[in-house]
Design an enzyme around this catalytic site. Structure first.
Site, PDB file in Angstrom:
ATOM      1  N   ASN A 277     -17.205  37.279 -36.974  1.00 53.59           N
ATOM      2  CA  ASN A 277     -16.015  36.588 -36.174  1.00 53.59           C
ATOM      3  C   ASN A 277     -15.137  37.539 -35.504  1.00 53.59           C
ATOM      4  O   ASN A 277     -14.870  38.623 -36.185  1.00 53.59           O
ATOM      5  CB  ASN A 277     -15.226  35.996 -37.577  1.00 53.59           C
ATOM      6  CG  ASN A 277     -14.029  35.195 -36.899  1.00 53.59           C
ATOM      7  OD1 ASN A 277     -13.703  35.303 -35.676  1.00 53.59           O
ATOM      8  ND2 ASN A 277     -13.430  34.512 -37.750  1.00 53.59           N
ATOM      9  N   SER A 281      -9.029  36.269 -39.756  1.00 53.39           N
ATOM     10  CA  SER A 281      -7.933  36.528 -40.610  1.00 53.39           C
ATOM     11  C   SER A 281      -8.321  37.357 -41.728  1.00 53.39           C
ATOM     12  O   SER A 281      -9.006  36.908 -42.536  1.00 53.39           O
ATOM     13  CB  SER A 281      -7.181  35.073 -40.765  1.00 53.39           C
ATOM     14  OG  SER A 281      -6.961  34.316 -39.800  1.00 53.39           O
TER      15      SER A 281
END
Length: 533
Positions: A277, A281
Site C-alpha cells: 500500500n 495508515s
C-alpha cells in the site's frame, strides 16, 4: 430529463439489466447442466456441470469449463445461484449463500466497476485502484434522506443511515471500517466525513447567525490513494485549489472545512508506503463528530492509537518512512532547508531506502498541501516552523557515529550531529551529549552516572527519536482537536468513525504491527458477534 441525469450519475453504481431472452437462456442452461462451484487451486472456485454420481454417492463426476472431467467429493462442491442473482446488490438475497457464490458476486460486480455491495447490514467495498465519478455533489444529493433499498449500494447510504438514526432515535452511532491494508478504509472514512459535512454543515453566514438550514458543501471523487493507482496530483498552492482537492465548496463552513482538512496532516505524519500500500495508515483513529440538537455539526474530536513509531528509524525493502520526511526534503525552499539543516534523503540512515518516489505522487506538491492544511487548522508560522525543526531533528538522530574506549565506554568523537540536533531543538549540546553517553540514574537517594557501550547508546538515540516523533504526532492531534473544539456549540449526539490500521504480515514485523493485527482480529470478532449472534 432528471431520470436520465440520475441514470448517468449512477452508471458506476447500478448494474445494467440483462435482457429477458438472455436471462431465460442462461437460466435454462443453469437448470439443465446442474451447474455448481468446484474448488480450484488458482482461481478459488470455477464453474462445473454435474454429469453423474459415483457409486456410494459420496463423489460426483464434474465437467469443467475446458471440457475436462474431474471426480470431486460432494462435500467440496457448492451450489450455484440462478442467473437472475448475478451482480445482486445485497448478497443476503442469494438463494445459495456460500463462499463461492459470495466471491463470484463480488468479482462480477468489481469487473463491472461496481465496488460497493451490501451483505445484510454491512457494506463490502473493493478498492478499484482508479478514479470513479461516484462521489460528486449530485451523487451526494441522490442519497440524502433516502432509504437504503431505494438506491444502489454506497458508503453514502451507510453514512446517511447513521445520521438519520442519530436524529430520529437520539442515540449515538458508530461506523467501523475494517479490512486488510490497501482495502480503502481511510478513503471511505474520508467519504463519510465529506458526506456528513455536506448534509449537516452550516454555511459561513449561517454559522455567524447560529442557525440555518443544511450545508452546501461539495464532495469530489478523489479516488483511492493506494498502490498502483493511476493518479496525478497537480500543483495546488492556492487556497481555492486546495479546497477543490478536498472536495470543498466556497460556501463550506469553517468547522466542516477544518474537519476535512485534518486528513492531509494526519496522513503526512501517520501514513507511509508499505509492501502492499502506497498510503498505508500506520496508526488507528477514532473520529467523533458531534452534532447539536438540530442535527448540525457542532465539533469533532480525534483519538489515535498504535502509531508505528518504529518506522521512523527503519523500513523494510521497498518501503518508506512517514510521508512528511520526503515532503519536507522535496518541498521546502532553499532558505528554509538551510535553516532546518536539511540535506538529501540518502544522507539520513533513518531513511533506509533513500529518496524513494511514489507513482503519481509529487512530494513537493504534497508538502504544499500539508502546509496549507496547517494554516487552515489555525497553526501559527512559529508552530509550523517548530514542527519542521522537530522532524528534521528526528532524522538527524540516525546519523550519530559512536566509538568505544578500552573500557567499552561509548564516545562521540564528532559532535557535529549533536550540534545540529541541539540547534534544532534549542537545547544545550554539553548536557545532551552527557545525558546520551552517561545518563544519570537515581539509586536510592543518590544519583549516579551510568556508562554505556555503543549498542546501548545507539539504542538510546533511536529510542529518543521514536519518542520525539510520537510526541510530535500526539501534539499535532491535540492541536487539531483544539481547532475542532466548539465549546459554545455543545453536541447532543455524535457519530463515531473507527478507522484502524490495516492487517499486514511483513517479512520483519514490528511490535506495533503485531498489536495492529491483534486489534484487527479482536475487532473482527466483535463485529461478527454483534452482527450474527
Amino acid at each position: 430529463m432528471a431520470d436520465s441525469n440520475a441514470e448517468a450519475d449512477l452508471k458506476y453504481l447500478k448494474a445494467s439489466s440483462t435482457p429477458g431472452i438472455e436471462l431465460d437462456t442462461a437460466h435454462s442452461e443453469w437448470a439443465s447442466k446442474k451447474l455448481v462451484w468446484v474448488p480450484h487451486a488458482e482461481h478459488g472456485f470455477i464453474a462445473g456441470s454435474v454429469l453423474s454420481e459415483k457409486s456410494g454417492g459420496d463423489e460426483v463426476v464434474i465437467e469443467l469449463s475446458d471440457k475436462s472431467q474431474a471426480t470431486v467429493s460432494k462435500d467440496d462442491i457448492q451450489k450455484m445461484n440462478p442467473p437472475k442473482f448475478d451482480k445482486v446488490e445485497d448478497m443476503a438475497e442469494l438463494t445459495c449463500l456460500n463462499e463461492a457464490s459470495v466471491l463470484h458476486n463480488l468479482k462480477s460486480r468489481y469487473y463491472s466497476n461496481l465496488i460497493y455491495t451490501y451483505s445484510g447490514l454491512f457494506c463490502v467495498v473493493i478498492n478499484p485502484y482508479k478514479r470513479l465519478p461516484i462521489y460528486t455533489e449530485q451523487v451526494v444529493g441522490y442519497y440524502k434522506g433516502k432509504k437504503r433499498h431505494e438506491l444502489p449500494p454506497h458508503v453514502f447510504a451507510i453514512a446517511d443511515a447513521a445520521y438519520r438514526s442519530m436524529l430520529q432515535d437520539r442515540t449515538n452511532q458508530s461506523i467501523l471500517c475494517t479490512g486488510e491494508s490497501g482495502a480503502g478504509k481511510t478513503e471511505n472514512t474520508k467519504k463519510v466525513i465529506q458526506y456528513l459535512a455536506y448534509v449537516a454543515g452550516n454555511q459561513p453566514q449561517q454559522q455567524q447567525a447560529g442557525e440555518g438550514s443544511g450545508g452546501a458543501g461539495a464532495v469530489q471523487g478523489s479516488g483511492s490513494r493506494r498502490s498502483s493507482r493511476p493518479r496525478t496530483i497537480q500543483t495546488a498552492r492556492s487556497s481555492e485549489a486546495f479546497r477543490t482537492r478536498l472536495g470543498l465548496n466556497a460556501l463550506q463552513g469553517e468547522l466542516e472545512h477544518q474537519l476535512l482538512q485534518a486528513n492531509p496532516i494526519l496522513e503526512a505524519f501517520g501514513n507511509a508506503k508499505t509492501d502492499k500500500n502506497d498510503n498505508s495508515s500506520r496508526f488507528g483513529k477514532f473520529i467523533r463528530i458531534n452534532f447539536d440538537a438540530h442535527g448540525y455539526i457542532a465539533g469533532a474530536n480525534i483519538e489515535t492509537y498504535l502509531l508505528e513509531k518504529s518506522r521512523i528509524i527503519q523500513q523494510s525493502a521497498d518501503e518508506r518512512t512517514f510521508h512528511f520526511c520526503y515532503q519536507i526534503l522535496a518541498g521546502a525552499e532553499d532558505e528554509l532547508k538551510k535553516e532546518l539543516l536539511l540535506s538529501e534523503a540518502t544522507d539520513y540512515r533513518f531513511m533506509t531506502n533513500g529518496n524513494m518516489t511514489l507513482p503519481g505522487i509529487i512530494d513537493e506538491d504534497e508538502y504544499s498541501l500539508t502546509i496549507e492544511a496547517f494554516s487552515t487548522m489555525g497553526l501559527t508560522s512559529d508552530e509550523v516552523l517548530s514542527i519542521q525543526r522537530v522532524a528534521s531533528a528526528v532524522l538527524q538522530f540516525g546519523n550519530f557515529t559512536f566509538t568505544e574506549d578500552k573500557n567499552e565506554q561509548a564516545l562521540l568523537p564528532d559532535q557535529s550531529v549533536a550540534e545540529k540536533i541541539c540547534h534544532l531543538l534549542k537545547v544545550s549540546v554539553t548536557e545532551f551529549v552527557r545525558s546520551l553517553l552517561s545518563p544519570n540514574l537515581k539509586v536510592g537517594r543518590e544519583t549516579v552516572s551510568k556508562s554505556q557501550n555503543i549498542s546501548q547508546v545507539t539504542f538510546s538515540a533511536e529510542a529518543l527519536a521514536k519518542a520525539l516523533y510520537e510526541r510530535l504526532f500526539k501534539w499535532l492531534v491535540g492541536r487539531i482537536n483544539k481547532a475542532l473544539d466548539r465549546t459554545s456549540r455543545k453536541g447532543s449526539s455524535f457519530i463515531g468513525l473507527l478507522d484502524i490500521a490495516g492487517f499486514e504480515i511483513f517479512k520483519i514485523n514490528s511490535f506495533e504491527q503485531m498489536c495492529i493485527n491483534f486489534t484487527n482480529e479482536k475487532l473482527q470478532q466483535l463485529f461478527n458477534h454483534t452482527m450474527f449472534i
